[in-house]
Motif scaffolding. Structure first.
Motif, PDB file in Angstrom:
ATOM      1  N   GLY A  39       0.779  -1.221   0.000  1.00 12.85           N
ATOM      2  CA  GLY A  39       0.000   0.000   0.000  1.00 12.85           C
ATOM      3  C   GLY A  39       0.810   1.269   0.000  1.00 12.85           C
ATOM      4  N   THR A  40       2.131   1.161   0.069  1.00 13.31           N
ATOM      5  CA  THR A  40       2.983   2.355   0.057  1.00 13.31           C
ATOM      6  C   THR A  40       3.794   2.479  -1.230  1.00 13.31           C
ATOM      7  OG1 THR A  40       4.796   1.169   1.166  1.00 13.31           O
ATOM      8  CG2 THR A  40       3.191   2.294   2.572  1.00 13.31           C
ATOM      9  N   THR A  41       3.848   1.415  -2.018  1.00  9.99           N
ATOM     10  CA  THR A  41       4.613   1.454  -3.270  1.00  9.99           C
ATOM     11  C   THR A  41       3.904   2.317  -4.298  1.00  9.99           C
ATOM     12  OG1 THR A  41       5.468  -0.771  -2.854  1.00  9.99           O
ATOM     13  CG2 THR A  41       5.625   0.062  -5.106  1.00  9.99           C
ATOM     14  N   LYS A  42       4.654   3.244  -4.910  1.00  6.90           N
ATOM     15  CA  LYS A  42       4.074   4.150  -5.899  1.00  6.90           C
ATOM     16  C   LYS A  42       4.127   3.519  -7.294  1.00  6.90           C
ATOM     17  CE  LYS A  42       3.364   7.474  -2.951  1.00  6.90           C
ATOM     18  NZ  LYS A  42       4.144   8.731  -2.976  1.00  6.90           N
ATOM     19  N   VAL A  43       3.114   3.816  -8.082  1.00 10.96           N
ATOM     20  CA  VAL A  43       3.061   3.350  -9.461  1.00 10.96           C
ATOM     21  C   VAL A  43       4.044   4.171 -10.286  1.00 10.96           C
ATOM     22  CG1 VAL A  43       1.594   3.124 -11.507  1.00 10.96           C
ATOM     23  CG2 VAL A  43       0.669   2.643  -9.238  1.00 10.96           C
ATOM     24  N   MET A  44       4.783   3.494 -11.145  1.00 10.10           N
ATOM     25  CA  MET A  44       5.763   4.169 -11.977  1.00 10.10           C
ATOM     26  C   MET A  44       5.104   5.289 -12.782  1.00 10.10           C
ATOM     27  SD  MET A  44       8.063   2.591 -15.112  1.00 10.10           S
ATOM     28  CE  MET A  44       8.509   1.177 -14.116  1.00 10.10           C
ATOM     29  N   GLY A  45       5.694   6.456 -12.723  1.00 11.58           N
ATOM     30  CA  GLY A  45       5.212   7.588 -13.495  1.00 11.58           C
ATOM     31  C   GLY A  45       4.084   8.364 -12.836  1.00 11.58           C
ATOM     32  N   THR A  46       3.686   7.962 -11.621  1.00 18.04           N
ATOM     33  CA  THR A  46       2.619   8.665 -10.904  1.00 18.04           C
ATOM     34  C   THR A  46       3.014   8.801  -9.436  1.00 18.04           C
ATOM     35  OG1 THR A  46       1.309   6.793 -10.090  1.00 18.04           O
ATOM     36  CG2 THR A  46       1.007   7.432 -12.395  1.00 18.04           C
ATOM     37  N   GLU A  47       2.195   9.511  -8.687  1.00 13.59           N
ATOM     38  CA  GLU A  47       2.357   9.617  -7.240  1.00 13.59           C
ATOM     39  C   GLU A  47       1.312   8.787  -6.506  1.00 13.59           C
ATOM     40  OE1 GLU A  47       4.803  11.167  -5.519  1.00 13.59           O
ATOM     41  OE2 GLU A  47       5.722  11.414  -7.503  1.00 13.59           O
ATOM     42  N   LEU A  48       0.674   7.876  -7.224  1.00 15.81           N
ATOM     43  CA  LEU A  48      -0.380   7.058  -6.645  1.00 15.81           C
ATOM     44  C   LEU A  48       0.175   5.741  -6.116  1.00 15.81           C
ATOM     45  CD1 LEU A  48      -3.136   7.513  -9.373  1.00 15.81           C
ATOM     46  CD2 LEU A  48      -3.105   8.568  -7.107  1.00 15.81           C
ATOM     47  N   THR A  49      -0.382   5.266  -5.002  1.00 18.20           N
ATOM     48  CA  THR A  49      -0.037   3.933  -4.536  1.00 18.20           C
ATOM     49  C   THR A  49      -0.708   2.901  -5.434  1.00 18.20           C
ATOM     50  OG1 THR A  49      -1.938   3.799  -3.038  1.00 18.20           O
ATOM     51  CG2 THR A  49       0.095   4.774  -2.160  1.00 18.20           C
ATOM     52  N   MET A  50      -0.213   1.684  -5.385  1.00 21.78           N
ATOM     53  CA  MET A  50      -0.782   0.619  -6.207  1.00 21.78           C
ATOM     54  C   MET A  50      -2.282   0.411  -5.945  1.00 21.78           C
ATOM     55  SD  MET A  50       1.295  -0.780  -8.397  1.00 21.78           S
ATOM     56  CE  MET A  50       3.013  -1.089  -8.789  1.00 21.78           C
ATOM     57  N   PRO A  51      -2.724   0.301  -4.672  1.00 23.81           N
ATOM     58  CA  PRO A  51      -4.170   0.118  -4.449  1.00 23.81           C
ATOM     59  C   PRO A  51      -5.006   1.280  -4.975  1.00 23.81           C
ATOM     60  CG  PRO A  51      -2.947  -0.525  -2.499  1.00 23.81           C
ATOM     61  CD  PRO A  51      -1.965   0.143  -3.416  1.00 23.81           C
ATOM     62  N   ALA A  52      -4.527   2.522  -4.800  1.00 18.38           N
ATOM     63  CA  ALA A  52      -5.280   3.680  -5.283  1.00 18.38           C
ATOM     64  C   ALA A  52      -5.354   3.679  -6.806  1.00 18.38           C
ATOM     65  CB  ALA A  52      -4.643   4.975  -4.787  1.00 18.38           C
ATOM     66  N   PHE A  53      -4.235   3.355  -7.445  1.00 17.34           N
ATOM     67  CA  PHE A  53      -4.200   3.314  -8.903  1.00 17.34           C
ATOM     68  C   PHE A  53      -5.178   2.271  -9.435  1.00 17.34           C
ATOM     69  CE2 PHE A  53      -2.691   1.284 -12.780  1.00 17.34           C
ATOM     70  CZ  PHE A  53      -2.489   2.350 -13.626  1.00 17.34           C
ATOM     71  N   TYR A  54      -5.126   1.064  -8.875  1.00 20.37           N
ATOM     72  CA  TYR A  54      -5.976  -0.014  -9.390  1.00 20.37           C
ATOM     73  C   TYR A  54      -7.435   0.152  -8.972  1.00 20.37           C
ATOM     74  CZ  TYR A  54      -2.377  -2.749 -11.651  1.00 20.37           C
ATOM     75  OH  TYR A  54      -1.399  -3.181 -12.525  1.00 20.37           O
ATOM     76  N   MET A  55      -7.685   0.905  -7.910  1.00 16.41           N
ATOM     77  CA  MET A  55      -9.079   1.162  -7.562  1.00 16.41           C
ATOM     78  C   MET A  55      -9.769   1.951  -8.669  1.00 16.41           C
ATOM     79  SD  MET A  55     -10.779   3.278  -4.375  1.00 16.41           S
ATOM     80  CE  MET A  55     -10.553   4.870  -5.201  1.00 16.41           C
ATOM     81  N   VAL A  56      -9.127   3.020  -9.123  1.00 16.36           N
ATOM     82  CA  VAL A  56      -9.697   3.809 -10.221  1.00 16.36           C
ATOM     83  C   VAL A  56      -9.717   2.995 -11.504  1.00 16.36           C
ATOM     84  CG1 VAL A  56      -9.159   5.715 -11.791  1.00 16.36           C
ATOM     85  CG2 VAL A  56      -9.272   6.118  -9.351  1.00 16.36           C
ATOM     86  N   ALA A  57      -8.640   2.242 -11.759  1.00 18.36           N
ATOM     87  CA  ALA A  57      -8.558   1.461 -12.997  1.00 18.36           C
ATOM     88  C   ALA A  57      -9.670   0.428 -13.060  1.00 18.36           C
ATOM     89  CB  ALA A  57      -7.191   0.784 -13.092  1.00 18.36           C
ATOM     90  N   MET A  58      -9.910  -0.283 -11.957  1.00 12.54           N
ATOM     91  CA  MET A  58     -10.926  -1.337 -11.981  1.00 12.54           C
ATOM     92  C   MET A  58     -12.340  -0.780 -11.896  1.00 12.54           C
ATOM     93  SD  MET A  58      -9.584  -4.216 -12.564  1.00 12.54           S
ATOM     94  CE  MET A  58      -8.469  -3.345 -13.676  1.00 12.54           C
ATOM     95  N   ALA A  59     -12.526   0.346 -11.230  1.00  8.02           N
ATOM     96  CA  ALA A  59     -13.842   0.986 -11.247  1.00  8.02           C
ATOM     97  C   ALA A  59     -14.172   1.444 -12.669  1.00  8.02           C
ATOM     98  CB  ALA A  59     -13.866   2.172 -10.285  1.00  8.02           C
ATOM     99  N   SER A  60     -13.178   1.995 -13.356  1.00  3.24           N
ATOM    100  CA  SER A  60     -13.373   2.416 -14.745  1.00  3.24           C
ATOM    101  C   SER A  60     -13.608   1.200 -15.644  1.00  3.24           C
ATOM    102  CB  SER A  60     -12.151   3.193 -15.237  1.00  3.24           C
ATOM    103  OG  SER A  60     -11.909   4.324 -14.429  1.00  3.24           O
ATOM    104  N   PHE A  61     -12.862   0.126 -15.388  1.00  4.18           N
ATOM    105  CA  PHE A  61     -13.015  -1.099 -16.173  1.00  4.18           C
ATOM    106  C   PHE A  61     -14.406  -1.698 -15.978  1.00  4.18           C
ATOM    107  CE2 PHE A  61     -12.538  -5.802 -16.325  1.00  4.18           C
ATOM    108  CZ  PHE A  61     -12.274  -5.931 -17.688  1.00  4.18           C
ATOM    109  N   GLY A  62     -14.897  -1.694 -14.742  1.00  4.26           N
ATOM    110  CA  GLY A  62     -16.232  -2.221 -14.475  1.00  4.26           C
ATOM    111  C   GLY A  62     -17.313  -1.405 -15.166  1.00  4.26           C
ATOM    112  N   ALA A  63     -17.175  -0.075 -15.122  1.00  4.51           N
ATOM    113  CA  ALA A  63     -18.147   0.781 -15.807  1.00  4.51           C
ATOM    114  C   ALA A  63     -18.084   0.553 -17.311  1.00  4.51           C
ATOM    115  CB  ALA A  63     -17.863   2.245 -15.471  1.00  4.51           C
ATOM    116  N   LEU A  64     -16.875   0.411 -17.849  1.00  8.86           N
ATOM    117  CA  LEU A  64     -16.704   0.126 -19.281  1.00  8.86           C
ATOM    118  C   LEU A  64     -17.393  -1.184 -19.650  1.00  8.86           C
ATOM    119  CD1 LEU A  64     -15.264   0.573 -22.063  1.00  8.86           C
ATOM    120  CD2 LEU A  64     -13.300  -0.632 -21.088  1.00  8.86           C
TER     121      LEU A  64
END
Length: 246
Positions: A39-64
């Motif tokens: 939960g503290t590791t940042k995603v490459m190229g962003t300031e987001l943690t992995m859980p935060a990044f994938y939360m938006v990604a999967m919420a967007s994927f589910g809506a898609l």
């Protein structure tokens, strides 16, 4: 048109495949992709943690998933069964049918967004301010209308036999290349440049900006607006073209 929207929503909620693939599947993917990461590791190229990044990604994927997969196949099958032809005999105008399909699909994307948010908060302790949760929900929901329009266009472009392969091609290509399954920073530079102009990349960018406490970037909003106009225009043109065949 309101009656048609209500009917479409009721039909989808009775569909067990909808409940699994659009509500439960994205949350399960979050747990597999982002839920096991630090939960503290940042995603490459962003300031987001992995859980935060994938939360938006999967919420967007589910809506898609909710707006693209269901819309395209349902419309193609309705055309083959003559349901669309029957609707043309009513007072419902063509634009009303397209807007009703887009609006109902947009409503159906909301549960997938909320479930992913709940799982991320409960399983990985993802925390944001109240305004951020509200803004994230609104941005991801509103952005899904772009892909709802694409689903309508595909439903009129393809027949019942080939609508699923065409939809799956668009679905997985947009999801993977747009950065919903993995950060685009991992891509080669030429592919990153291409991905930056895809609607899914801009779609995920809306939520990522809000997570960082910023407003969505104007470029992302503009890209989505252009794609919405293009997809809606294509859906309307294909609807009229299909009408002439009837």
């Amino acid at each position: 048109m309101n009656a048609l929207v209500t009917l479409e929503i009721a039909r989808a909620l009775r569909n067990k495949k909808y409940l699994f693939f659009t509500v439960l599947y994205p949350a399960a993917l979050f747990l597999m992709l982002g839920g096991t990461l630090d939960g503290t590791t940042k995603v490459m190229g962003t300031e987001l943690t992995m859980p935060a990044f994938y939360m938006v990604a999967m919420a967007s994927f589910g809506a898609l998933t909710a707006v693209l997969m269901g819309n395209s196949e349902r419309i193609a099958k309705e055309r083959e069964k003559g349901w669309v032809r029957q609707l043309r005999l009513t007072a419902l105008p063509g634009r009303g049918y397209v807007l009703a399909k887009t609006a109902s699909a947009g409503v159906l994307s909301l549960p997938s967004i909320l479930v992913v948010f709940a799982v991320a908060a409960a399983a990985k302790g993802v925390r944001f301010e109240l305004w951020q949760w509200l803004a994230l929900t609104g941005a991801i929901w509103a952005g899904s209308l772009v892909f709802a329009a694409l689903g309508v266009a595909i439903g009129y472009l393809a027949s019942g036999d080939n609508v699923r392969p065409l939809t799956m091609l668009c679905y997985f290509s947009l999801s993977i290349l747009g950065g919903l399954w993995m950060p685009t920073a991992n891509f080669p530079q030429w592919l990153q440049s291409f991905a930056n102009w895809l609607p899914t990349h801009a779609y995920a960018g809306l939520g990522q900006a809000i997570e960082l406490g910023d407003a969505p970037h104007l470029k992302d909003v503009a890209i989505l607006a252009v794609y919405f106009v293009l997809f809606t225009g294509a859906a309307a043109w294909l609807y009229r073209k299909d009408s002439l065949k009837a």
